[in-house]
Design a protein around this motif. Structure first.
Motif, PDB file in Angstrom:
ATOM      1  N   SER A 124       0.802  -1.230   0.000  1.00  0.00           N
ATOM      2  CA  SER A 124       0.000   0.000   0.000  1.00  0.00           C
ATOM      3  C   SER A 124       0.832   1.276   0.000  1.00  0.00           C
ATOM      4  CB  SER A 124      -0.918   0.018   1.229  1.00  0.00           C
ATOM      5  OG  SER A 124      -1.891  -0.996   1.162  1.00  0.00           O
ATOM      6  N   VAL A 125       2.117   1.161   0.270  1.00  0.00           N
ATOM      7  CA  VAL A 125       2.940   2.359   0.446  1.00  0.00           C
ATOM      8  C   VAL A 125       2.904   3.259  -0.790  1.00  0.00           C
ATOM      9  CG1 VAL A 125       5.290   3.202   0.805  1.00  0.00           C
ATOM     10  CG2 VAL A 125       4.431   1.285   2.163  1.00  0.00           C
ATOM     11  N   ARG A 126       3.045   2.670  -1.962  1.00  0.00           N
ATOM     12  CA  ARG A 126       3.058   3.480  -3.189  1.00  0.00           C
ATOM     13  C   ARG A 126       1.724   4.196  -3.400  1.00  0.00           C
ATOM     14  NH1 ARG A 126       1.695   2.674  -8.671  1.00  0.00           N
ATOM     15  NH2 ARG A 126       2.837   4.076 -10.065  1.00  0.00           N
ATOM     16  N   ASN A 127       0.616   3.556  -3.005  1.00  0.00           N
ATOM     17  CA  ASN A 127      -0.703   4.152  -3.200  1.00  0.00           C
ATOM     18  C   ASN A 127      -0.914   5.402  -2.362  1.00  0.00           C
ATOM     19  OD1 ASN A 127      -0.803   1.697  -4.447  1.00  0.00           O
ATOM     20  ND2 ASN A 127      -2.705   1.015  -3.497  1.00  0.00           N
ATOM     21  N   LEU A 128      -0.064   5.608  -1.373  1.00  0.00           N
ATOM     22  CA  LEU A 128      -0.241   6.719  -0.448  1.00  0.00           C
ATOM     23  C   LEU A 128       0.548   7.962  -0.847  1.00  0.00           C
ATOM     24  CD1 LEU A 128      -0.111   4.711   2.902  1.00  0.00           C
ATOM     25  CD2 LEU A 128      -2.100   5.335   1.525  1.00  0.00           C
ATOM     26  N   ASP A 145      -8.179   8.139   0.400  1.00  0.00           N
ATOM     27  CA  ASP A 145      -7.392   6.962   0.039  1.00  0.00           C
ATOM     28  C   ASP A 145      -7.701   5.856   1.036  1.00  0.00           C
ATOM     29  OD1 ASP A 145      -5.585   5.370  -1.312  1.00  0.00           O
ATOM     30  OD2 ASP A 145      -3.977   6.869  -1.271  1.00  0.00           O
ATOM     31  N   ARG A 146      -7.141   4.682   0.812  1.00  0.00           N
ATOM     32  CA  ARG A 146      -7.192   3.600   1.794  1.00  0.00           C
ATOM     33  C   ARG A 146      -5.853   2.879   1.782  1.00  0.00           C
ATOM     34  NH1 ARG A 146      -7.901  -1.520  -0.634  1.00  0.00           N
ATOM     35  NH2 ARG A 146      -8.751  -1.435  -2.754  1.00  0.00           N
ATOM     36  N   ALA A 147      -5.530   2.277   2.906  1.00  0.00           N
ATOM     37  CA  ALA A 147      -4.258   1.574   3.034  1.00  0.00           C
ATOM     38  C   ALA A 147      -4.485   0.229   3.690  1.00  0.00           C
ATOM     39  CB  ALA A 147      -3.271   2.396   3.858  1.00  0.00           C
TER      40      ALA A 147
END
Length: 292
Positions: A124-128, A145-147
């Motif tokens: 999930s790191v890249r999505n943040l 967003d969601r993680a």
């Protein structure tokens, strides 16, 4: 002889007509009236140059600030006493308090546990890591967003407990107020929230001042509780045909997580992200580049 005289008279009449037409044409050119010109769309097709500076410190004062932010950790059903999945719904409201346009504001979302460790699952790191294409002076935008949460700390692979959520602002390209015409304004209005089988769908309408189609960079919704505090959000990255076009439209986007409990649906804030140009690198962007 009469036939020859008739032809001569006909040629004389044609000559007089052509001469009059020429005089009128010259007169129009000399009248000083400007010729009609096609309107030119001021939206550039490549990223415009500006002053690079921290997003929170615009040249001349002000900048992008975090108005409010919040999170809700979501657990799915449990099997054999262990949760089968866990994620965190994240939301933030940003406002540009300066008199300049903030272009491509960099935003990083971070979640931590009680020990101060990064609680986000590596996937999930890249999505943040996000980028907000345009924030006009005085404008407020939603960041959602969601993680996924890491499960490698506990010996039984229980999901980590998130206790803190931070919104970190990176850099922005600052453009003077007179360049605002280069960046169309998009006004979004929340319409409804549908939740079915743990899938949340946000419906909205949008109006735009764009004179040409621009580049879709995502959608965001931020949820607030009855007291007006942010408790989470959604991010949508699948474009629809009408998004970032030249006309108003009705749209929707979904995510595979439920909205936090206790929200006031009528307070939901929605933003549509539209850029004047595609991000550098296209699909193949380097590590650390914005997810959207």
């Amino acid at each position: 002889m009469a036939r020859t005289r008739g032809l001569m008279n006909q040629q004389a009449r044609w000559g007089a007509f052509l001469g009059l037409t020429l005089v009128l044409a010259v007169g129009a050119c000399d009248s000083g009236e400007p010729a009609a010109k096609a309107s030119v769309c001021p939206i550039p097709t490549s990223p415009p140059a500006g002053a690079a500076a921290p997003a929170g410190q615009a040249p001349g004062g002000g900048g992008v600030e975090v108005v409010d932010h919040g999170f809700t950790q979501l657990f799915n059903e449990k099997t054999g006493g262990l949760s089968t999945g866990a994620s965190v719904s994240l939301g933030a409201l940003l406002r540009n308090t300066s008199g300049q346009v903030a272009y491509r504001t960099q935003v990083t979302l971070r979640i931590k546990d009680a020990a101060g460790r990064d609680a986000a699952h590596p996937w999930s790191v890249r999505n943040l890591i996000l980028e907000i294409p345009v924030i006009h002076p005085g404008e407020q935008v939603a960041v959602g967003d969601r993680a996924g949460v890491r499960d490698d700390i506990d010996q039984f692979h229980a999901y980590d407990k998130v206790t803190k959520f931070d919104v970190e602002l990176g850099s922005a390209t600052w453009m003077p107020a007179e360049s605002a015409a280069m960046f169309p304004s998009i006004t979004t209005t929340f319409r409804s929230l549908e939740q079915k089988n743990s899938v949340s769908t946000v419906r909205y309408t949008a109006a735009t001042t764009a004179c040409r189609a621009t580049v879709f960079r995502g959608m965001a919704a931020v949820f607030l509780n009855k007291s007006g505090h942010v408790t989470g959000g959604l991010l949508g990255t699948q474009p629809e045909l009408e998004q970032c076009g030249t006309t108003g439209h009705e749209g929707s986007f979904s995510d595979i997580v439920p909205a936090p409990e206790g929200i006031d649906e009528g307070k939901t804030v929605v933003s549509e992200y539209c850029d004047v140009a595609r991000p550098e690198g296209g699909v193949y962007r380097p590590s650390g580049a914005p997810f959207n």
